[in-house]
Design a protein around this motif. Structure first.
Motif, PDB file in Angstrom:
ATOM      1  N   VAL A 229       0.862  -1.190   0.000  1.00 45.20           N
ATOM      2  CA  VAL A 229       0.000   0.000   0.000  1.00 45.20           C
ATOM      3  C   VAL A 229       0.901   1.244   0.000  1.00 45.20           C
ATOM      4  O   VAL A 229       1.286   1.750   1.057  1.00 45.20           O
ATOM      5  N   PRO A 230       1.292   1.731  -1.185  1.00 44.72           N
ATOM      6  CA  PRO A 230       2.131   2.941  -1.206  1.00 44.72           C
ATOM      7  C   PRO A 230       1.353   4.133  -0.643  1.00 44.72           C
ATOM      8  O   PRO A 230       0.122   4.171  -0.735  1.00 44.72           O
ATOM      9  N   ALA A 231       2.071   5.094  -0.062  1.00 43.33           N
ATOM     10  CA  ALA A 231       1.426   6.299   0.461  1.00 43.33           C
ATOM     11  C   ALA A 231       0.666   7.003  -0.672  1.00 43.33           C
ATOM     12  O   ALA A 231       1.087   6.953  -1.830  1.00 43.33           O
ATOM     13  N   ALA A 232      -0.448   7.668  -0.324  1.00 46.20           N
ATOM     14  CA  ALA A 232      -1.222   8.393  -1.342  1.00 46.20           C
ATOM     15  C   ALA A 232      -0.395   9.570  -1.873  1.00 46.20           C
ATOM     16  O   ALA A 232       0.375  10.180  -1.132  1.00 46.20           O
ATOM     17  N   THR A 233      -0.562   9.860  -3.144  1.00 47.55           N
ATOM     18  CA  THR A 233       0.108  11.017  -3.746  1.00 47.55           C
ATOM     19  C   THR A 233      -0.951  11.828  -4.490  1.00 47.55           C
ATOM     20  O   THR A 233      -2.077  11.340  -4.692  1.00 47.55           O
ATOM     21  N   GLU A 234      -0.595  13.041  -4.910  1.00 46.05           N
ATOM     22  CA  GLU A 234      -1.554  13.838  -5.695  1.00 46.05           C
ATOM     23  C   GLU A 234      -2.013  13.057  -6.920  1.00 46.05           C
ATOM     24  O   GLU A 234      -3.177  13.063  -7.289  1.00 46.05           O
ATOM     25  N   GLU A 235      -1.053  12.342  -7.544  1.00 49.78           N
ATOM     26  CA  GLU A 235      -1.387  11.597  -8.768  1.00 49.78           C
ATOM     27  C   GLU A 235      -2.349  10.450  -8.449  1.00 49.78           C
ATOM     28  O   GLU A 235      -3.325  10.229  -9.160  1.00 49.78           O
ATOM     29  N   SER A 236      -2.070   9.706  -7.339  1.00 46.12           N
ATOM     30  CA  SER A 236      -2.931   8.549  -7.045  1.00 46.12           C
ATOM     31  C   SER A 236      -4.339   9.041  -6.666  1.00 46.12           C
ATOM     32  O   SER A 236      -5.337   8.431  -7.051  1.00 46.12           O
ATOM     33  N   LEU A 237      -4.431  10.188  -5.963  1.00 44.73           N
ATOM     34  CA  LEU A 237      -5.755  10.701  -5.594  1.00 44.73           C
ATOM     35  C   LEU A 237      -6.497  11.215  -6.839  1.00 44.73           C
ATOM     36  O   LEU A 237      -7.712  11.043  -6.966  1.00 44.73           O
ATOM     37  N   ALA A 238      -5.730  11.825  -7.766  1.00 41.49           N
ATOM     38  CA  ALA A 238      -6.367  12.323  -8.995  1.00 41.49           C
ATOM     39  C   ALA A 238      -6.896  11.155  -9.827  1.00 41.49           C
ATOM     40  O   ALA A 238      -7.995  11.222 -10.406  1.00 41.49           O
ATOM     41  N   GLU A 239      -6.143  10.074  -9.861  1.00 39.81           N
ATOM     42  CA  GLU A 239      -6.571   8.887 -10.618  1.00 39.81           C
ATOM     43  C   GLU A 239      -7.891   8.353 -10.038  1.00 39.81           C
ATOM     44  O   GLU A 239      -8.826   8.005 -10.770  1.00 39.81           O
ATOM     45  N   ILE A 240      -7.974   8.337  -8.696  1.00 39.84           N
ATOM     46  CA  ILE A 240      -9.179   7.796  -8.052  1.00 39.84           C
ATOM     47  C   ILE A 240     -10.371   8.741  -8.267  1.00 39.84           C
ATOM     48  O   ILE A 240     -11.476   8.296  -8.576  1.00 39.84           O
ATOM     49  N   SER A 241     -10.144  10.077  -8.153  1.00 42.13           N
ATOM     50  CA  SER A 241     -11.291  10.987  -8.396  1.00 42.13           C
ATOM     51  C   SER A 241     -11.813  10.857  -9.815  1.00 42.13           C
ATOM     52  O   SER A 241     -13.022  10.953 -10.034  1.00 42.13           O
TER      53      SER A 241
END
Ligand code: NAD
Length: 488
Positions: A229-241
């Motif tokens: 479980v890598p830490a959340a990043t701006e990119e990972s949160l943008a992908e999920i939104s």
């Protein structure tokens, strides 16, 4: 404000299939970090989907996480886990969280009282190793840590996890309430024993009678936890939104694989986690050893040699045929034979690990895994090497892994670039590196007793094998050394 709780989500998003109004905070969890959200909370959500019930989780954050928890409240305690596989993604809305408390948003008094509610059956923790306040040399509670000193002076206003657990148990006993189970889910060898030492150490310092009550009534099951479980990043949160059609700042991405092996020793009941795929066993140690040596040991091997060779991520190492076959050989020829586990198909396990490491959707940095090597080498590589030494077997890949760590902490990669070495022993390591020549480096680093003990540096077979591996890397570079070894 639109949230995942207020909009109609795309059909592909899995939503809770159970009546959330029935949830009660029967689990109180310390440490609402990345891992817990994608592991224990997700598996509890799976049990609720399969069986229903009232096993809700109250999330506690002591030192940070107020922004995260404000957001969690705004979205009805729902959040998203995105399982990212090589073949596609699965978004899941987790509904198992019933409430959350934070030291900044709420009072410390409210947090302690939450642990004292009669329905609380389990207190689980993912607070990282330092949260237990254990002295690494003795394995006992470090009574000189400032937070522990504070909690002993003001026991009813504790700031540390051990202090809070003991104060809660003290109040429960005083009020005639039953105990709860303390369940560590941190990635620490023998985590049940570690948290037990922390809690009993604190209780003993307060009152031997309280310590005895806790020892008799509270259980501390060990667990083996596994999921990347890598830490959340701006990119990972943008992908999920983009997938959800709305922002979810509490969301987290992870790999599809998940494993949880739990010692079945609960004093006040537990969710039926086996319905979610968890393994409830009598003894977790063989499972932990399997994971530490096959998964983590190979991860470290790839991290040191891969980083030296210029690979930034584990999946890039796995695209390289030499690294890929070395990883599989290390697992099956050098780590698997040292294990005590039975009834597990270790070839299938190794193949599943190779597939997980190769997952391009997870950008797991070699630098991140290489961190804190002094804390990791003993259980990941050196314990297995001791078994080989006793049996007089060869262990060339493990030797290359240890020598790879030595070259990594020497601070320069194979392209001549400086390495940012992070380790609790970094000052000691740097002093050794700065005062030893390349020819002396292996014996100089072997003086670190915290890592190598006193037995290994005195064993000529061990010293020769590491020295040979060091020379191999010095002559061919890390990538060349791996290839050279595979061809000999
Ligand atoms: P994280 O940084 O996202 O979360 C850590 C949590 O611990 C935070 O909520 C933080 O507030 C809390 N914390 C930190 N110091 C504390 C202290 N002194 N007292 C109380 N709480 C404290 O990290 P994470 O990725 O969630 O990892 C947490 C644990 O899970 C680690 O022990 C790690 O080994 C284990 N784990 C993580 C993974 C992974 O891939 N992320 C995999 C397996 C196991």
């Amino acid at each position: 404000m639109k949230t995942i709780a207020s909009i109609t989500l795309p059909a592909a998003v899995q939503r809770p299939q159970y009546d959330r109004t029935k949830l009660r905070s029967r689990i109180v969890h310390f440490g609402f970090g990345a891992f817990h959200r994608a592991h224990q909370a997700l598996l509890t959500n799976r049990v609720l989907n399969a069986r229903g019930g009232d096993w809700g989780i109250c999330e506690i954050s002591l030192f940070s996480g107020d922004a995260l928890m404000t957001q969690l409240r705004a979205q009805d305690h729902l959040y998203t886990v995105l399982e990212k596989g090589a073949d596609g993604n699965q978004p899941i809305i987790v509904g198992a969280v019933s409430e959350c408390l934070n030291a900044k948003l709420d009072s410390l008094a409210a947090i302690i009282e939450k642990f004292c509610e009669p329905q609380v059956a389990i207190v689980s923790l993912t607070i990282t190793e330092k949260g237990y306040c254990i002295d690494p040399a003795s394995g006992k509670l470090d009574l000189h840590q400032p937070r522990i000193e504070h909690d002993l002076q003001y026991p009813d206003e504790p700031h540390s996890a051990p202090g809070i657990l003991v104060e809660a148990l003290y109040r429960r006993r005083l009020r005639g309430l039953g105990p709860f189970t303390v369940l560590s889910c941190d990635n620490i060898p023998d985590n049940g024993h570690v948290v037990k030492n922390a809690v009993l150490g604190m209780a003993q310092a307060r009152s031997p009678e309280l310590a005895q009550w806790i020892a008799e009534h509270v259980s501390f099951p060990a667990t083996m936890v596994d999921r990347i479980v890598p830490a959340a990043t701006e990119e990972s949160l943008a992908e999920i939104s983009a997938i959800l059609g709305v922002e979810d700042p509490c969301a987290i991405g992870c790999e599809p694989f998940i494993q949880w092996v739990i010692e079945d020793n609960f004093v006040a009941g537990r969710p039926e986690w086996e319905a979610a795929g968890a393994q409830l066993v009598q003894d977790v140690r063989p499972w932990e050893q399997m994971k530490l040596r096959m998964l983590n040991g190979t991860h470290s091997f790839l991290a040191y040699l891969g980083y030296l060779a210029g690979f930034a991520h584990i999946n890039e190492c796995m695209q390289d045929s030499a690294f890929r076959s070395a990883a599989r050989r290390l697992m099956l020829e050098e780590q698997a034979p040292t294990l005590q586990i039975s009834g597990v198909d270790l070839t299938a396990y190794a193949d599943s690990l190779i597939a997980r490491f190769a997952n391009p959707a997870l950008q797991h940095r070699t630098w991140q895994i290489a961190m804190d090597g002094s804390q990791k080498l003993p259980q990941r590589m050196l314990d297995g090497i001791r078994v080989h030494l006793q049996r007089e077997h060869h262990w060339p890949l493990l030797a290359l892994g240890v020598a790879g760590w030595m070259r990594y902490v020497s601070g320069v990669d194979d392209a001549g670039k400086a390495i940012d070495v992070r380790d609790p022993l970094v000052d000691k390591i740097r002093a050794i590196v700065d005062t030893s020549s390349e020819a002396e480096r292996v014996t100089a680093l072997l003086t670190l007793q915290e890592i190598f003990g006193t037995d290994l540096p005195q064993n000529p077979v061990f010293v020769d094998a590491i020295t040979d591996a060091w020379r191999n890397i010095a002559a061919h570079g890390a990538h060349g050394a791996v290839k050279f070894l595979l061809n000999t």
